[in-house]
Design an enzyme around this catalytic site. Structure first.
Site, PDB file in Angstrom:
ATOM      1  CG  ASN A   1      -6.555  -5.288   7.971  1.00  0.00           C
ATOM      2  OD1 ASN A   1      -7.091  -5.807   8.953  1.00  0.00           O
ATOM      3  ND2 ASN A   1      -6.410  -3.974   7.859  1.00  0.00           N
ATOM      4  CG  MET A   2      -3.322 -10.754   8.354  1.00  0.00           C
ATOM      5  SD  MET A   2      -3.756 -12.503   8.319  1.00  0.00           S
ATOM      6  CE  MET A   2      -2.694 -13.143   9.607  1.00  0.00           C
ATOM      7  CB  ALA A   3      -5.835  -6.033  12.445  1.00  0.00           C
ATOM      8  CD  GLU A   4      -9.893  -4.132   8.159  1.00  0.00           C
ATOM      9  OE1 GLU A   4      -9.809  -2.895   8.074  1.00  0.00           O
ATOM     10  OE2 GLU A   4      -9.897  -4.887   7.160  1.00  0.00           O
TER      11      GLU A   4
ATOM     12  CG  ASP B   1      -7.687   3.363   0.104  1.00  0.00           C
ATOM     13  OD1 ASP B   1      -8.460   2.598   0.697  1.00  0.00           O
ATOM     14  OD2 ASP B   1      -7.429   4.512   0.505  1.00  0.00           O
TER      15      ASP B   1
END
Length: 478
Positions: free
Chosen positions: A193-196, A262
């Site tokens: 995701n964006m944060a990761e 998920d």
């Protein structure tokens, strides 16, 4: 697009197993011992979490599932197995002496989470030889491998599994975690995701930087593809040798984002395992995510729900609400494909028959229709106090649901001149009694070789008129 027969897919999932436990009850007083609410527990519920939730999502879509992971030799592991057995999931759990099955206990009251207690210790340093040995045998029967990493230690060295899967020619889909993605090198697809992604590549200040970072990450890890999930901004697929493929979010209302990641991973897995092209698999995963966030308290999507969502889509499955940066890139790709792009704008506060017929006529002038929508602040400046009636998010969501509309984008100025001058559509359309030379952005479009057209709204229908009639009826009733 037609849904494939997911029942033919055999998915092998390895990852961090968790038990999500919920204690629920009422609160009516504060404890005399400390300034905390007292919860009178009435209900207890256990749900599979982590990699086990991915397994349930895959099973709900009809595929065969084998789930591997590490657990404690305890009652919670047995509860987890029992819950998964009801979904016909084949479990290979490897119990580690001295460890506890990872459990997250949430104390709930009135649908609010008051407290979460985590019972966990990392499995990173535990012996995984039995798991690796079983994986080497099981991977030969699987169509695809999913590595579901929640940074709890089961996948402390995923290269062992990735290379074993590659030796047997099996694609590997990874849901990543951590401050480095090097451990996922040579997987088939990762889905940060964006944060990761920001945690690994740094913050991106604009769309072009974000694209450059995602492509650099994919190249450095020797990945055929990377799918970046972007919450309310949808998702973007980066495939080697291809341009970025952006899919706007499809959800009209968001009630609960729990488990949406998920759902994306599980839908991608069953699609890829049944031979669906990766871009089409992302379309279906995006739709599945839109279904699951629109439901409260559940994190799975059935094939029936997915088929219904697919049936409700317009011709262009990459359409929807976009940011200006995303739209500029999509427009560039549309022109490369030789598509004729039409653009119009307005407040569209209360969508009525006049709007719909006007947008149908505008859409018929080309292959793609962009609708630029005034933000709430812009509408207030133009229409006065009390307007808009509907927020810009709701107005854009309704417009995106029309079959004639492909892309919807907000603008904050009083006119869309700057936005039109940047995008430069092939045809600029305005409704009403305008002169071509007075239409915002018309001069720039004409100078670029485009057309500017005026279409008339349906007589006797307007948002202001509708609001006035509602007010008059309220006064009569009063």
């Amino acid at each position: 697009m037609i849904l494939p027969d997911f029942s033919q897919a055999k998915i092998l999932i390895v990852g961090d197993l968790m038990l999500d436990r919920y204690w629920s009850g009422g609160t009516g007083r504060i404890s005399p011992e400390a300034p905390v609410p007292v919860v009178n527990i009435r209900e207890s519920e256990d749900r599979p979490g982590g990699a086990a939730n991915v397994a349930i999502n895959v099973a709900t879509l009809g595929a065969s599932v084998r789930l591997m992971g590490l657990c404690g030799r305890d009652e919670n592991a047995e509860i987890l197995k029992s819950r998964l057995a009801s979904f016909d999931i084949d479990c290979d759990f490897f119990a580690i002496e001295g460890q506890d099955t990872i459990t997250k206990l949430r104390v709930m009251s009135r649908n609010q989470q008051l407290l979460r207690l985590d019972f966990e210790k990392s499995f990173a340093d535990d012996d995984k030889s039995a798991l690796y040995s079983a994986f080497e045998t099981a991977v030969q029967e699987a169509d695809l491998v999913v590595l579901s990493d929640y940074n709890k230690g089961c996948l402390s060295d995923p290269q062992v599994l990735i290379q074993l899967a590659r030796q047997h020619g099996k694609p590997i889909l990874v849901d990543p975690k951590g401050s480095s993605f090097d451990k996922y090198r040579q997987a088939t697809l990762i889905t940060p995701n964006m944060a990761e992604l920001a945690g690994v590549m740094g913050e991106a200040g604009d769309e072009q930087t974000l694209i450059a970072q995602a492509e650099a990450c994919r190249d450095a890890l020797e990945l055929p593809a990377l799918l970046l999930t972007r919450s309310e901004q949808g998702m973007t697929l980066f495939e080697s040798g291809k341009e970025a493929f952006h899919l706007p979010a499809k959800a009209k209302e968001v009630y609960d984002v729990t488990g949406a990641g998920d759902t994306v991973v599980s839908t991608l897995a069953v699609c890829m395992a049944t031979g669906v092209a990766l871009s089409d698999a992302c379309v279906l995963a995006n739709l599945a995510a839109s279904v699951v966030v629109g439901k409260l308290g559940t994190s799975t999507v059935s094939t029936t729900e997915l088929a219904v969502a697919l049936g409700h889509q317009s011709t262009h499955l990459d359409g929807g609400v976009m940011t200006e940066e995303q739209l500029a890139l999509a427009l560039e790709q549309a022109h490369k494909r030789g598509e004729k792009v039409v653009m119009t704008n307005g407040c569209f506060d209360i969508l009525h028959a006049g709007h719909v017929s006007y947008l149908d006529a505008a859409g018929a002038l080309g292959d793609r229709l962009i609708v630029a929508v005034n933000t709430d602040e812009s509408v207030s400046r133009l229409k006065g106090p009390g307007r808009p009636v509907n927020s810009v998010q709701r107005r854009m969501a309704v417009l995106a649901g029309l079959s004639s509309v492909d892309w919807v984008v907000p603008f904050s100025e009083d006119t869309p001149q700057r936005l039109i001058a940047r995008l430069l559509p092939d045809v600029l359309v305005k409704g009403g009694d305008y002169r071509v030379e007075d239409i915002a952005g018309g001069r720039e479009v004409l100078a670029n070789g485009g057309e500017v057209k005026v279409l008339h709204f349906e007589e006797g229908v307007s948002t202001t008129g509708i609001i006035e009639r509602i007010v008059q009826n309220q006064h009569k009733e009063a």
